[in-house]
Enzyme design. Structure first.
Site, PDB file in Angstrom:
ATOM      1  N   ASP A  36      -8.518 134.589 -20.283  1.00 20.73           N
ATOM      2  CA  ASP A  36      -8.118 133.366 -20.967  1.00 20.73           C
ATOM      3  C   ASP A  36      -9.211 132.306 -20.981  1.00 20.73           C
ATOM      4  OD1 ASP A  36      -7.997 132.874 -18.218  1.00 20.73           O
ATOM      5  OD2 ASP A  36      -6.792 131.107 -18.603  1.00 20.73           O
ATOM      6  N   ASP A  53      -8.361 139.521 -16.095  1.00 19.15           N
ATOM      7  CA  ASP A  53      -8.715 138.347 -15.324  1.00 19.15           C
ATOM      8  C   ASP A  53      -7.476 137.977 -14.521  1.00 19.15           C
ATOM      9  OD1 ASP A  53      -9.968 135.964 -14.608  1.00 19.15           O
ATOM     10  OD2 ASP A  53      -8.890 134.913 -16.193  1.00 19.15           O
ATOM     11  N   ASP A  86     -14.391 134.565 -19.143  1.00 11.56           N
ATOM     12  CA  ASP A  86     -14.025 135.933 -19.491  1.00 11.56           C
ATOM     13  C   ASP A  86     -14.677 136.386 -20.788  1.00 11.56           C
ATOM     14  OD1 ASP A  86     -12.223 136.035 -17.324  1.00 11.56           O
ATOM     15  OD2 ASP A  86     -10.803 134.869 -18.501  1.00 11.56           O
TER      16      ASP A  86
END
Lengths: 1185, 356
Positions: A874, A428, A878
């Site tokens: 995080d 990410d 995700d």
């Protein structure tokens, strides 16, 4: 108005009103029907009708077992593993005469193993129980009929209770908010839901008007009401119900519901009615057992087990076949052949007349006898090893992040070795590669660019241009003693004020008044200080102001405004107050209050936000928004600085900064009133297109703007990210960045963190072409889809050819693809081609991708390539990606718990991924791989000696060794060294792992656990067993084996062979490990020593217990020189094949770790001989302390 | 084992709550430093450098070859006479009906053999009988005994594993019961040199531990070989089991189908070329299962009986090691390579994009 505005400010953002109205109404009609049957008697839990409903209490238990079901349930869990069932069957059969050894010696180890695992389960469950007890015994104030609140424990709460929750306390159950102590009588409170959904911003909750006046205990005395609502469910953001109070029904919405495990903020206390308790709360309903992941090594291990099972069946079959023939021959024409076995008078197990039946029974015996091929202790040992490995991961100081006080955390021990095999990383961007903390770094006001100081991106850009000289300088950032990256130059991420990294003496310290357009500068910062949804939080003791912002860039703006002298310090529902520098008059600080008339808030379609304020009689509309929408809304006169500003904006976005355009306009009173009427009409309408109406109304006033300038905010890279990514690239791990950002930003961040490098060819796949746009406008979806598909497949083809040409020119490629294209590229026909292109590129960036696309991309690579994938992220967006990948790594500490909860490993900083993979991953992989190979080796070496012996005992099923010797083989004589191998072995030290990332490929290519290697070890095991059996029999048996002329019998041969096995496998361990601490030495040599001690003790106790082992060692074996000599001979000859193989292989075809080991050796030699300067080793910078 | 259950995805909720409850103490989550947890324990990291490899090979060779020579020498010094008599001791007229001959109690089983002493045999000279193709390690056979019964008189009835030789025809237990005892070897040997009988000492041929702990002094043979089918030797029922050393030796089952068992000791030296006459009572039936019978006279040295295998094996392994050492030296000379060649490992940027 007051309340309305405030509600507007936040509420519409949390729960789309339109949505609520459309569906909510239908749902309210369902109350009382199926799924909506819950009735709560508020403040009256003892009501007989309430009692009749039998709602459960607030007691919560998250344990897997209860005292009652622990034994059956955990046993069931144990026997889900095929090997354990096998052992259970063996144990059961061992009570029959089929068994080659005594039942106890079979059952004993099984009980030990199963009992051990169960004890572990019990211990883990105990810990959970402690947490439960802790939660259940927390205190809360509950209202009692006497009219006062008294303290009680959480677990005693019942549905219908009225509770009082104080500031910063957790809600004990799902509550209906009655009233709050916040400000006025509007019954609002702020709630922190970080534990639920991972969002850090506070949520606003508001009680019904009818209940918001219950401000004290006396009011509650008369309060009774009935809530009818939905049944317990797991939907965190919905609630359907109504409150029947004073004869009227009031609809309830999620707005009034306070969920368990969220926290009260900024509010002194609230009153609430318990609606759902214990396991019926939404948070507990959400608790799911995550899908358990298994590592590739373990999957392969299963295959090995199957192979061994087949081998076991095969040799048992061979054995019983020969046995059957031999047995049949024992009685021919009523004549005994081997008369000493009395074949004429025997049991079914040896009956020559029923030889095939005997052979079948013998087959079962064989399955038991050769059961050593399938090691009972393997699973346990691996389990122990993995738990200890996670301890090392959790305790690694170099993966501990001081700032957030977070260590790395292995949340599962199943995947340790998988960390060493990662092929592709999906990362990410926001919060993972970048900090998700925005720094205000630049601004352009009235056509003049302000702000100095380099951003990380700029540095990378410089590096791109002037490689290698400067780039080298940047990459010179060294790792200090504790493994933290120390940056050369100015420390990043340590700006004095969080969110502010702006240096320009022209503006700072009030100097802006001397600039050409001080009025515009003031306006500019006024917009920043007023046009936002930030809530100030004043520390009562120090008077410092903290800002509570939903988005980080808004906080950065407010802070920036404060820095230049416009301090936002108070937000009231109707007004915003600033401390302002009065530059026109005496340059004193004055308090200026802006009357807040309307907030036209931000949405992803509007891409802008405005406020309408009234200050000293002037009506102002202050607006900020994305450049793509703002320039169209400028007035003719407002475009004075358009060209310069556009120019600046281009520059800013080139260096990866987020840009916002700032504008304002002055409103005429009349115009405003006319517009307000229209706007309010739109707002009160409850039709389906209310949102559209509101947008249209807002659109009407956000025109004719006057451009002030633009801001640029840096999305800061996390510490050490570029270095880490470079290392990962060196380890030939592919890194894909999946982000929701737009292409330019993504590419810039890509360069900043060195995913994209100088000299890389960019292959861009996008649907951002004029033809497609044309088609979009026409609105013919079919044609559009077709055109898109064609365009994508054409671009992929072109990319492929670009790639080939780049490869010829020895260049790397980077693939950049946007979300829209990804939608088309991920269909069945194109995904193979896309993958083919993508895997040949060094880095891949997917921008504008949704959480679902992230998961799809992950799955595509995982399934099509069959390689190990790792996702790191995080945030809540995700989670799907983390769960989809083979390994999910969550970044802990910043964005709440959602990602961490879904992850397998949690690290506080992205850069720790380097150590997690290259060091821990590599080690764990190596350890587990070697451990399993060795485990099979030692069991094959042992098991096959039994088989060879059988061949000389006409396959009758007589074991060569004493029963207890055999049972202890896996438990005492060989298990500890393997565990030590699995826990401690290191091929090279941590710093060399990091120094030579290429080493990681040993794991990624699965070199240490290839079939070749596994079968090699197995062959080694068979070879060892042959050497052991034939050497010992030839040396010992037949002639006298000692000076006194006695001959070796069955027992002596068994002891000798066993001694050789114990020595051989332990020494084999000693020559195959690379790392000897005292622990390894202790375990290996004490295992051998323990065998002798065991023989002494076991042989010394009464022959009733020791049976065939009685005095054998002491009386027969020890005085015989032959016994010792054969041990020496056998041990050396069993080690010889492996040793010479390794000797020649390390010389002729060394593996990476062989080479690095010798470098390490050289380095340590140099260090000890203290002539470092003589050979400056550039390549060991990690390892020089 | 099973799946490792992370209790629930909301476990963190209570964790977080706990934090605030314990925040007063403010415990840092910083892991404590220890060389153990940081995996930095002092360690020796042996690697296979040419020096080590060659030294090891040579060392093994240097140690093994002398041992091999010494054992070979010791083995050569042992004088051993092996005489197979099972075939020759069948009178020629019985050659076609061997089984009839051996099973018939009335036939004369005496058989005379003469052996020549090849070299001086120093006392003690051990007398063995050697059987082959006799599966004393067969599971049925090994299990067919009762240790309890052998040990004490009280356990006379403990004959669980002894079937079909558990109870006599009178329904009382057989002592010693089981197939092993039942099939006791019953050939006997008498030796004479120049018509002077040679004494064979049959005392002390069993292990002390057997005599003292496994075979009781109050256990007397009973009902032994009294059934219809007679297996092997009969026992004197007036002598307790712990003094029946032939039985004790026999009851220690052999490991492999070809085995020797100690028969007794001749405690005088035998000169070279002396002719020993052996009178064998050829009672034991190995003809059914095609086993051979040998009489073995052997001296013993520190390695026991005559056994070249040990010496040859040591020499072979030692030789191989020396050979490997030479081979390795050759490889080292022919293909010198600095082991830690950093060039191989330095990351080539252009290669990184490729598949391996």
């Amino acid at each position: 108005m007051t309340r309305g505005l405030r509600r507007m400010l936040h509420l519409s953002k949390l729960y789309s009103f339109s949505c609520f109205h459309q569906h909510g109404e239908d749902k309210h009609a369902q109350i009382g029907r199926r799924g909506y049957t819950r009735i709560v008697y508020c403040n009256d839990p003892d009501n007989p009708e309430a009692v009749q409903l039998k709602y459960k209490g607030n007691y919560v238990s998250t344990t897997k077992y209860t005292a009652a079901n622990f034994v059956p349930k955990s046993l069931f869990e144990q026997f889900r593993r095929i090997a354990n069932i096998y052992f259970l069957v063996v144990a059961c059969v061992s009570f029959s005469p089929l068994a080659p050894f005594t039942a106890l010696s079979v059952v004993g180890p099984l009980v030990l193993v199963i009992g051990g695992t169960m004890a572990k389960e019990a211990l883990e469950d105990c810990r959970r129980r402690q947490q439960d007890v802790e939660a259940n015994n927390r205190k809360v104030e509950v209202y009692s009929r006497t009219g006062t609140f008294h303290e009680t424990q959480w677990k005693n709460l019942r549905v219908g209770n009225v509770v009082k929750v104080y500031r910063d306390e957790y809600f004990p159950a799902d509550l209906l908010l009655l009233s709050s102590s916040y400000d006025d009588e509007d019954g609002i409170c702020y709630v922190d839901t970080k534990n639920l959904d991972g969002e850090t911003n506070l949520k606003l909750k508001q009680s019904l008007d009818v209940t918001s006046s219950f401000r004290d205990e006396t009011c509650l005395r008369e309060f009774t009401a009935k809530i009818r609502c939905e049944d317990p469910n797991d939907k965190l953001s919905s609630f359907v119900g109504n409150l029947h109070y004073n004869g009227k029904d009031y609809p309830l919405s999620p707005q009034q519901i306070l969920l368990r495990d969220s926290k009260l903020k900024h509010t002194d206390y609230i009153y609430g009615v318990v609606i759902f308790t214990g396991h019926e709360t939404k948070v507990m309903q959400n608790a799911t057992h995550p899908r358990s992941k298994r590592s590739k090594v373990e999957k392969r291990m299963d295959k090995i087990i199957y192979i061994l099972f087949s081998a076991l069946i095969l040799i048992s079959f061979v054995g019983s076949f020969v046995f059957g023939i031999e047995t049949r021959r024992d009685l021919v024409d009523k004549k005994n052949r081997r008369w000493y076995l009395r074949p004429d008078d025997t049991t079914v197990f040896y009956d020559p007349t029923r030889a095939s039946l005997s052979a079948f029974f013998h087959f079962l015996t064989g399955l038991m006898l050769y059961g050593y091929l399938i090691p009972i202790s393997l699973y346990v040992s691996i389990e122990i090893v993995k738990v200890l490995q996670t301890v090392f991961i959790n305790r690694d100081l170099r993966m501990y992040y001081e700032a957030t006080d977070e260590p790395a955390q292995a949340r599962t021990s199943n995947l340790n070795e998988e960390l060493g095999q990662v092929h592709t990383i999906f990362s990410d961007k926001t919060g993972t590669l970048t900090c998700n903390s925005m720094d205000f770094v630049r601004c352009s006001i009235a056509g003049i660019a302000y702000g100095r100081g380099e951003t990380e991106v700029e540095r990378a850009l410089v590096a791109r241009r002037d490689r290698p000289s400067e780039a080298h300088e940047i990459s010179n950032e060294v790792i200090d003693g504790h493994g933290n990256a120390v940056h050369s130059g100015k420390p990043i991420g340590h700006s004095v004020v969080k969110g502010f990294n702006f240096r320009d003496e022209r503006i700072m310290n009030g100097r802006w008044v001397e600039e050409p357009h001080p009025d515009l500068i003031q306006k500019f910062f006024q917009v920043l200080a007023i046009c936002h949804t930030v809530i100030p939080d004043v520390d009562r003791e120090t008077g410092d102001i903290y800002y509570e912002a939903e988005s980080q860039d808004e906080a950065a703006f407010v802070i920036a405004a404060r820095k230049v002298g416009l301090e936002f310090f108070e937000r009231k529902p109707t007004s915003i107050s600033l401390h302002e520098l009065d530059y026109e008059r005496d340059k004193n600080i004055v308090v200026r209050k802006y009357e807040l008339l309307h907030v036209l808030e931000f949405s992803s379609s509007r891409k802008r936000m405005s406020v309408i304020v009234k200050s000293e009689g002037d009506l102002l509309l202050l607006c900020k928004g994305a450049d793509s929408v703002m320039f169209d809304r400028l007035s003719k006169d407002g475009r004075l600085f358009e060209d310069e500003t556009r120019d600046h904006i281009d520059k800013y976005s080139q260096v990866g900064l987020r840009v916002m355009v700032i504008a304002y306009r002055e409103l005429g009173q009349e115009e405003y009133e006319k517009w307000e009427e229209e706007f309010l009409k739109a707002r009160v309408s409850f039709s389906a297109d209310r949102d559209a109406l509101l947008d249209a109304a807002a659109d009407k006033i956000e025109r004719e703007l006057i451009l002030l300038g633009a801001t640029a905010v840096e999305d800061k890279l996390q510490e050490g990210v570029p270095q880490c990514l470079e290392k990962l690239a060196q380890a030939q791990i592919r890194v894909w960045m999946l982000t929701g950002d737009k292409l330019e930003t993504a590419v810039n961040i890509g360069y900043a963190c060195r995913l994209l490098r100088q000299g890389m060819k960019e292959i861009v796949i996008t649907l951002d072409s004029p033809d497609i746009k044309q088609l979009e406008k026409q609105g013919d979806e079919e044609a559009l889809a077709k055109a898109c598909l064609e365009s994508i497949s054409k671009q992929i083809r072109e990319g492929k050819s670009q790639l080939t040409s780049a490869e010829e020119g020895a260049m790397e490629c980077g693939l950049i693809i946007d979300g829209k294209s990804l939608n088309f590229a991920l269909n069945k026909h194109l995904e193979d081609k896309l993958l083919d292109l993508a895997i040949n590129c060094a880095s891949v960036i997917c921008c504008r991708s949704s959480p679902k696309q992230k998961a799809l991309v992950t799955r595509l690579v995982k399934q099509k390539l069959g390689k190990t994938t790792l996702s790191v992220g995080d945030g809540a967006n995700d989670v799907s990606m983390l769960q989809e990948a083979d390994i999910g790594v969550g970044i802990s500490g910043v964005e709440g718990m959602q990602a961490v909860m879904a992850s397998d490993f949690a690290i506080p900083q992205f850069r720790f991924l380097e150590r997690l993979l290259l060091v821990h991953g590599h080690w764990c992989y190596r350890r587990i791989a070697m451990m399993i190979c060795y485990f099979f080796y030692k069991n094959i070496a042992f098991g096959f000696t039994l088989f060879w012996f059988e061949a000389y005992a006409s396959f009758s099923g007589q074991p060569a060794y004493n029963d207890w010797d055999m049972s202890f083989y896996n438990v005492f004589f060989t298990s500890l060294p393997v565990i030590a191998l699995g826990v401690f072995d290191q091929d090279v030290s941590a710093c060399f792992c990091l120094e030579y990332p290429l080493l990681y490929q040993e794991g990624a290519q699965n070199k240490l656990f290839s079939w070749c290697r596994i079968l090699g070890w197995m062959a080694n095991g068979v070879g060892s067993s042959i050497i052991i059996f034939f050497c010992t029999t030839n040396v010992m048996v037949e002639q006298a084996f000692r000076r006194d002329g006695r001959v070796a019998d069955f027992e002596v041969l068994g002891v000798t062979m066993y001694t050789c096995v114990v020595w051989a496998v332990n020494c084999q361990m000693a020559i195959s490990i690379n790392y000897f601490t005292w622990i390894q030495h202790f375990f290996i040599w004490s295992s051998v020593a323990f065998w002798y001690i065991f023989m002494l003790i076991y042989g010394y106790i009464s022959p009733t217990i020791s049976t065939t082992a009685y005095m054998v060692f002491l009386e027969a074996a020890t005085p015989s020189l032959l016994y010792w000599l054969s041990t020496l001979l056998v041990v050396v000859s069993t080690l010889l094949p492996y040793f010479s193989y390794r000797a020649f292989q390390t010389w002729l075809q060394p593996m990476p770790h062989d080479r690095i080991q010798s470098i390490q050796q050289e380095c340590s030699e140099i260090e000890t001989s203290k002539d470092k300067p003589k050979r400056p080793k550039e390549h060991t910078k990690h390892c020089e302390s | 084992m099973g799946e490792r259950g992370e209790t629930s995805s909301m476990g963190g909720g209570s964790d977080g709550a706990m934090d605030s409850f314990t925040s007063a103490k403010k415990i840092s989550k910083r892991p404590k430093y220890s060389r153990f947890t940081q995996q930095e324990l002092p360690a020796c990291k042996p690697i296979l450098t040419p020096g080590w490899v060659i030294t090891t090979f040579i060392l093994v060779g240097v140690v093994f070859i002398p041992i091999g020579l010494a054992s070979l020498f010791a083995s050569q010094r042992v004088v051993e006479i092996v005489d197979r008599y099972d075939e020759d001791c069948i009178p020629s007229r019985f050659k076609d009906k061997v089984l009839g001959y051996i099973q018939d109690e009335k036939t004369n089983k005496t058989c005379m053999r003469s052996l020549i002493v090849p070299k001086l045999m120093k006392s003690p000279i051990y007398v063995y009988y050697q059987l082959s193709n006799f599966y004393q390690n067969h599971r049925r056979y090994v299990k067919s005994r009762s240790d309890k019964q052998l040990r004490s008189n009280e356990s006379m009835w403990k004959t669980t594993n002894c079937e079909p030789e558990a109870l006599g025809e009178d329904g009382k237990p057989i002592v010693p019961c089981g197939l092993i005892a039942w099939s006791l070897f019953n050939d006997t040997y008498k030796f004479s040199v120049n018509n002077n009988p040679l004494d064979v000492n049959k005392r002390n041929i069993a292990w002390d531990s057997d005599r003292e702990h496994k075979f009781g002094s109050d256990v007397y043979p009973r009902n032994f070989q009294s059934g219809g089918l007679i297996g092997g030797a009969k026992l004197n029922s007036s002598i307790p089991l712990n003094e029946q050393e032939d039985l004790i030796v026999w009851m220690r089952t052999a490991a492999l189908p070809t085995f020797r068992k100690l028969y007794g000791r001749i405690e005088v030296d035998l000169e070279a070329n002396k002719k020993i006459t052996v009178t064998i009572k050829n009672n034991y039936n190995t003809y059914d299962f095609g086993g051979e019978k040998h009489l073995v006279l052997s001296t013993a040295s520190w390695i026991g009986g005559k056994n070249d295998f040990l010496g040859v094996a040591y020499l072979a392994v030692g030789g191989i090691c020396l050979f490997l050492a030479i081979a390795f030296i050759l490889v080292y000379v022919l293909k010198p390579r600095p082991l830690g060649d950093p060039n191989y490992l330095s990351w080539n940027r252009n290669q990184a994009g490729r598949w391996n």
